[in-house]
Motif scaffolding. Structure first.
Motif, PDB file in Angstrom:
ATOM      1  N   ALA A 176       0.830  -1.211   0.000  1.00  0.00           N
ATOM      2  CA  ALA A 176       0.000   0.000   0.000  1.00  0.00           C
ATOM      3  C   ALA A 176       0.862   1.258   0.000  1.00  0.00           C
ATOM      4  O   ALA A 176       0.535   2.243  -0.667  1.00  0.00           O
ATOM      5  N   ALA A 177       1.948   1.219   0.752  1.00  0.00           N
ATOM      6  CA  ALA A 177       2.798   2.403   0.880  1.00  0.00           C
ATOM      7  C   ALA A 177       3.742   2.585  -0.310  1.00  0.00           C
ATOM      8  O   ALA A 177       4.118   3.706  -0.633  1.00  0.00           O
ATOM      9  N   ARG A 178       4.131   1.482  -0.949  1.00  0.00           N
ATOM     10  CA  ARG A 178       5.092   1.552  -2.045  1.00  0.00           C
ATOM     11  C   ARG A 178       4.579   0.818  -3.282  1.00  0.00           C
ATOM     12  O   ARG A 178       5.068  -0.239  -3.648  1.00  0.00           O
ATOM     13  N   PRO A 179       3.565   1.389  -3.949  1.00  0.00           N
ATOM     14  CA  PRO A 179       3.039   0.740  -5.158  1.00  0.00           C
ATOM     15  C   PRO A 179       4.054   0.718  -6.304  1.00  0.00           C
ATOM     16  O   PRO A 179       3.849   0.026  -7.293  1.00  0.00           O
ATOM     17  N   ASP A 180       5.155   1.452  -6.157  1.00  0.00           N
ATOM     18  CA  ASP A 180       6.183   1.468  -7.198  1.00  0.00           C
ATOM     19  C   ASP A 180       7.052   0.207  -7.186  1.00  0.00           C
ATOM     20  O   ASP A 180       7.771  -0.057  -8.138  1.00  0.00           O
ATOM     21  N   TRP A 181       6.979  -0.584  -6.124  1.00  0.00           N
ATOM     22  CA  TRP A 181       7.756  -1.825  -6.052  1.00  0.00           C
ATOM     23  C   TRP A 181       7.007  -2.922  -6.790  1.00  0.00           C
ATOM     24  O   TRP A 181       5.780  -3.016  -6.724  1.00  0.00           O
ATOM     25  N   SER A 182       7.758  -3.780  -7.457  1.00  0.00           N
ATOM     26  CA  SER A 182       7.111  -4.881  -8.166  1.00  0.00           C
ATOM     27  C   SER A 182       6.518  -5.870  -7.158  1.00  0.00           C
ATOM     28  O   SER A 182       7.130  -6.147  -6.128  1.00  0.00           O
ATOM     29  N   PRO A 183       5.333  -6.386  -7.443  1.00  0.00           N
ATOM     30  CA  PRO A 183       4.678  -7.319  -6.523  1.00  0.00           C
ATOM     31  C   PRO A 183       5.533  -8.570  -6.316  1.00  0.00           C
ATOM     32  O   PRO A 183       6.097  -9.119  -7.229  1.00  0.00           O
ATOM     33  N   GLY A 184       5.628  -8.981  -5.098  1.00  0.00           N
ATOM     34  CA  GLY A 184       6.353 -10.205  -4.793  1.00  0.00           C
ATOM     35  C   GLY A 184       7.826 -10.022  -4.485  1.00  0.00           C
ATOM     36  O   GLY A 184       8.432 -10.880  -3.850  1.00  0.00           O
ATOM     37  N   LEU A 185       8.427  -8.924  -4.931  1.00  0.00           N
ATOM     38  CA  LEU A 185       9.861  -8.744  -4.705  1.00  0.00           C
ATOM     39  C   LEU A 185      10.177  -8.613  -3.218  1.00  0.00           C
ATOM     40  O   LEU A 185      11.082  -9.272  -2.705  1.00  0.00           O
ATOM     41  N   LEU A 186       9.429  -7.777  -2.500  1.00  0.00           N
ATOM     42  CA  LEU A 186       9.650  -7.655  -1.065  1.00  0.00           C
ATOM     43  C   LEU A 186       9.340  -8.972  -0.362  1.00  0.00           C
ATOM     44  O   LEU A 186      10.038  -9.364   0.575  1.00  0.00           O
ATOM     45  N   ARG A 238      12.949  -6.901  14.377  1.00  0.00           N
ATOM     46  CA  ARG A 238      14.020  -6.302  13.570  1.00  0.00           C
ATOM     47  C   ARG A 238      13.562  -6.154  12.120  1.00  0.00           C
ATOM     48  O   ARG A 238      13.867  -5.163  11.458  1.00  0.00           O
ATOM     49  N   LEU A 239      12.819  -7.146  11.641  1.00  0.00           N
ATOM     50  CA  LEU A 239      12.315  -7.091  10.265  1.00  0.00           C
ATOM     51  C   LEU A 239      11.333  -5.938  10.082  1.00  0.00           C
ATOM     52  O   LEU A 239      11.393  -5.220   9.082  1.00  0.00           O
ATOM     53  N   VAL A 240      10.448  -5.732  11.052  1.00  0.00           N
ATOM     54  CA  VAL A 240       9.476  -4.638  10.970  1.00  0.00           C
ATOM     55  C   VAL A 240      10.196  -3.290  10.874  1.00  0.00           C
ATOM     56  O   VAL A 240       9.868  -2.454  10.032  1.00  0.00           O
ATOM     57  N   VAL A 241      11.189  -3.103  11.714  1.00  0.00           N
ATOM     58  CA  VAL A 241      11.942  -1.844  11.698  1.00  0.00           C
ATOM     59  C   VAL A 241      12.647  -1.656  10.356  1.00  0.00           C
ATOM     60  O   VAL A 241      12.601  -0.579   9.754  1.00  0.00           O
ATOM     61  N   ALA A 242      13.294  -2.706   9.859  1.00  0.00           N
ATOM     62  CA  ALA A 242      14.025  -2.605   8.599  1.00  0.00           C
ATOM     63  C   ALA A 242      13.096  -2.315   7.423  1.00  0.00           C
ATOM     64  O   ALA A 242      13.405  -1.485   6.567  1.00  0.00           O
ATOM     65  N   VAL A 243      11.943  -2.974   7.399  1.00  0.00           N
ATOM     66  CA  VAL A 243      10.989  -2.741   6.311  1.00  0.00           C
ATOM     67  C   VAL A 243      10.416  -1.329   6.409  1.00  0.00           C
ATOM     68  O   VAL A 243      10.258  -0.642   5.389  1.00  0.00           O
ATOM     69  N   ALA A 244      10.126  -0.863   7.617  1.00  0.00           N
ATOM     70  CA  ALA A 244       9.607   0.502   7.790  1.00  0.00           C
ATOM     71  C   ALA A 244      10.623   1.529   7.288  1.00  0.00           C
ATOM     72  O   ALA A 244      10.253   2.503   6.615  1.00  0.00           O
ATOM     73  N   GLN A 245      11.885   1.322   7.590  1.00  0.00           N
ATOM     74  CA  GLN A 245      12.916   2.241   7.105  1.00  0.00           C
ATOM     75  C   GLN A 245      13.007   2.194   5.586  1.00  0.00           C
ATOM     76  O   GLN A 245      13.185   3.226   4.930  1.00  0.00           O
ATOM     77  N   LEU A 246      12.882   1.008   5.028  1.00  0.00           N
ATOM     78  CA  LEU A 246      12.931   0.856   3.578  1.00  0.00           C
ATOM     79  C   LEU A 246      11.745   1.563   2.923  1.00  0.00           C
ATOM     80  O   LEU A 246      11.910   2.247   1.914  1.00  0.00           O
ATOM     81  N   ILE A 247      10.563   1.399   3.492  1.00  0.00           N
ATOM     82  CA  ILE A 247       9.366   2.054   2.956  1.00  0.00           C
ATOM     83  C   ILE A 247       9.520   3.570   2.981  1.00  0.00           C
ATOM     84  O   ILE A 247       9.138   4.266   2.043  1.00  0.00           O
ATOM     85  N   ALA A 248      10.108   4.092   4.034  1.00  0.00           N
ATOM     86  CA  ALA A 248      10.224   5.546   4.200  1.00  0.00           C
ATOM     87  C   ALA A 248      11.253   6.181   3.273  1.00  0.00           C
ATOM     88  O   ALA A 248      11.206   7.385   3.034  1.00  0.00           O
ATOM     89  N   ASP A 249      12.168   5.400   2.738  1.00  0.00           N
ATOM     90  CA  ASP A 249      13.212   5.936   1.858  1.00  0.00           C
ATOM     91  C   ASP A 249      12.709   5.908   0.419  1.00  0.00           C
ATOM     92  O   ASP A 249      12.529   4.843  -0.164  1.00  0.00           O
TER      93      ASP A 249
END
Length: 101
Positions: free
Chosen positions: A18-28, A45-56
């Protein structure tokens, strides 16, 4: 007593989609699956890392794998201070050399 927080990988992937529709489906999902197989990656740790990735805005899912350290690096002793001193001495010596023509 249940484990808290409960892993909610499906919901985390839905948030990322929802936050990053620019990413190809399934890659994350592929990247997260690789990280969930590791013993040294908790769900928190995964939640934090994914949140940081989404925000960048420049980030891509494979960047998450790039942030994972290799296990062999954790077993190596860091270089001692004498290594930096030797390197600095070598630089000073190189800079004090007269230029060759």
């Amino acid at each position: 007593m249940s484990e808290v927080p409960q892993p909610a990988t499906v919901q985390l992937l839905a948030l990322a989609a929802a936050a990053r529709p620019d990413w190809s489906p399934g890659l994350l999902g592929d990247v997260v699956a690789q990280l969930r197989c590791r013993d040294d990656w908790s769900f928190g740790r995964l939640v934090v890392a994914v949140a940081q990735l989404i925000a960048d805005p420049e980030a891509e899912p494979p960047d998450l794998l790039a942030s994972v350290g290799e296990p062999w690096r954790h077993r190596r002793r860091p270089p001692g201070p004498e290594t930096a001193h030797r390197g600095a001495a070598a630089v000073r010596a190189a800079l004090s050399q007269p230029p060759t023509t």
